[in-house]
Motif scaffolding. Structure first.
Motif, PDB file in Angstrom:
ATOM      1  N   LYS A  42       0.871  -1.177   0.000  1.00 47.56           N
ATOM      2  CA  LYS A  42       0.000   0.000   0.000  1.00 47.56           C
ATOM      3  C   LYS A  42       0.903   1.221   0.000  1.00 47.56           C
ATOM      4  CE  LYS A  42      -3.699  -2.399   0.259  1.00 47.56           C
ATOM      5  NZ  LYS A  42      -4.137  -2.852  -1.035  1.00 47.56           N
ATOM      6  N   ASP A  85      -2.054  -1.184  -9.380  1.00 49.17           N
ATOM      7  CA  ASP A  85      -0.868  -0.669  -8.696  1.00 49.17           C
ATOM      8  C   ASP A  85       0.283  -1.680  -8.703  1.00 49.17           C
ATOM      9  OD1 ASP A  85      -2.302   1.637  -8.251  1.00 49.17           O
ATOM     10  OD2 ASP A  85      -2.501   1.341  -6.087  1.00 49.17           O
ATOM     11  N   ALA A 124       5.923   1.657  -4.345  1.00 49.15           N
ATOM     12  CA  ALA A 124       4.490   1.716  -4.035  1.00 49.15           C
ATOM     13  C   ALA A 124       4.088   3.143  -3.680  1.00 49.15           C
ATOM     14  CB  ALA A 124       4.145   0.757  -2.903  1.00 49.15           C
ATOM     15  N   VAL A 127       3.986   5.180  -6.933  1.00 49.47           N
ATOM     16  CA  VAL A 127       2.761   4.871  -7.693  1.00 49.47           C
ATOM     17  C   VAL A 127       1.556   5.558  -7.046  1.00 49.47           C
ATOM     18  CG1 VAL A 127       1.162   3.018  -8.345  1.00 49.47           C
ATOM     19  CG2 VAL A 127       3.619   2.761  -8.764  1.00 49.47           C
ATOM     20  N   ALA A 128       1.487   5.565  -5.724  1.00 50.33           N
ATOM     21  CA  ALA A 128       0.383   6.244  -5.037  1.00 50.33           C
ATOM     22  C   ALA A 128       0.398   7.742  -5.358  1.00 50.33           C
ATOM     23  CB  ALA A 128       0.473   6.011  -3.529  1.00 50.33           C
ATOM     24  N   ARG A 131      -0.864   8.204  -8.877  1.00 48.52           N
ATOM     25  CA  ARG A 131      -2.325   8.026  -8.892  1.00 48.52           C
ATOM     26  C   ARG A 131      -3.032   9.299  -8.417  1.00 48.52           C
ATOM     27  NH1 ARG A 131      -2.383   3.967 -12.241  1.00 48.52           N
ATOM     28  NH2 ARG A 131      -2.065   1.911 -11.365  1.00 48.52           N
TER      29      ARG A 131
END
Length: 135
Positions: A42, A85, A124, A127-128, A131
């Motif tokens: 996450k 993701d 991660a 990528v968050a 997004r």
């Protein structure tokens, strides 16, 4: 008979050499097989902002809108939006060589954006962050 064998050898041997040496480019989405490894991660967009700025912005710009003749606009990328993701992380881990048929810029995207120090969690987070910028 000797001539036929020689002709056959000239056709078969190069095929074996090309196959053994990787004569054809890797499939454009070969990274997808690694995606399950990253499924449990996450990301934190706030932490990802600085990590993005430290690595990805060199080609994609601080605003992730891309730089001419370098990286694509990640805020509107159909490719990026179409990935889960975990798939996006797997893509960044592998990068994209110039020879990849799906590389439309013909600019190398090195594995981990050229920063091998980035951990899976760092990716991660990046990528968050991406997004959060996507439209």
């Amino acid at each position: 008979m000797k001539i036929r064998f020689a002709m056959l050898a000239w056709l078969i041997v190069p095929a074996f050499i090309l196959a053994a040496c990787g004569g054809s480019p890797a499939p454009a989405q070969s990274f997808l097989t690694d995606a399950p490894k990253y499924a449990g991660l996450k990301g934190d967009a706030v932490a990802g902002k600085n990590k993005f700025a430290g690595t990805c912005s060199a080609c994609h710009g601080l605003d992730a809108k891309g730089l001419p003749s370098l990286g694509k606009d990640l805020t509107t990328s159909v490719f990026g939006k179409g990935l889960a993701d975990a798939e996006f992380i797997a893509f960044v881990v592998k990068g994209r060589p110039v020879s990849d048929p799906a590389n439309t810029t013909k600019v190398l995207m090195p594995p981990k954006g050229g920063n091998p120090a980035l951990s899976d969690q760092d990716l991660a987070d990046i990528v968050a962050y991406i997004r959060a910028l996507q439209k």
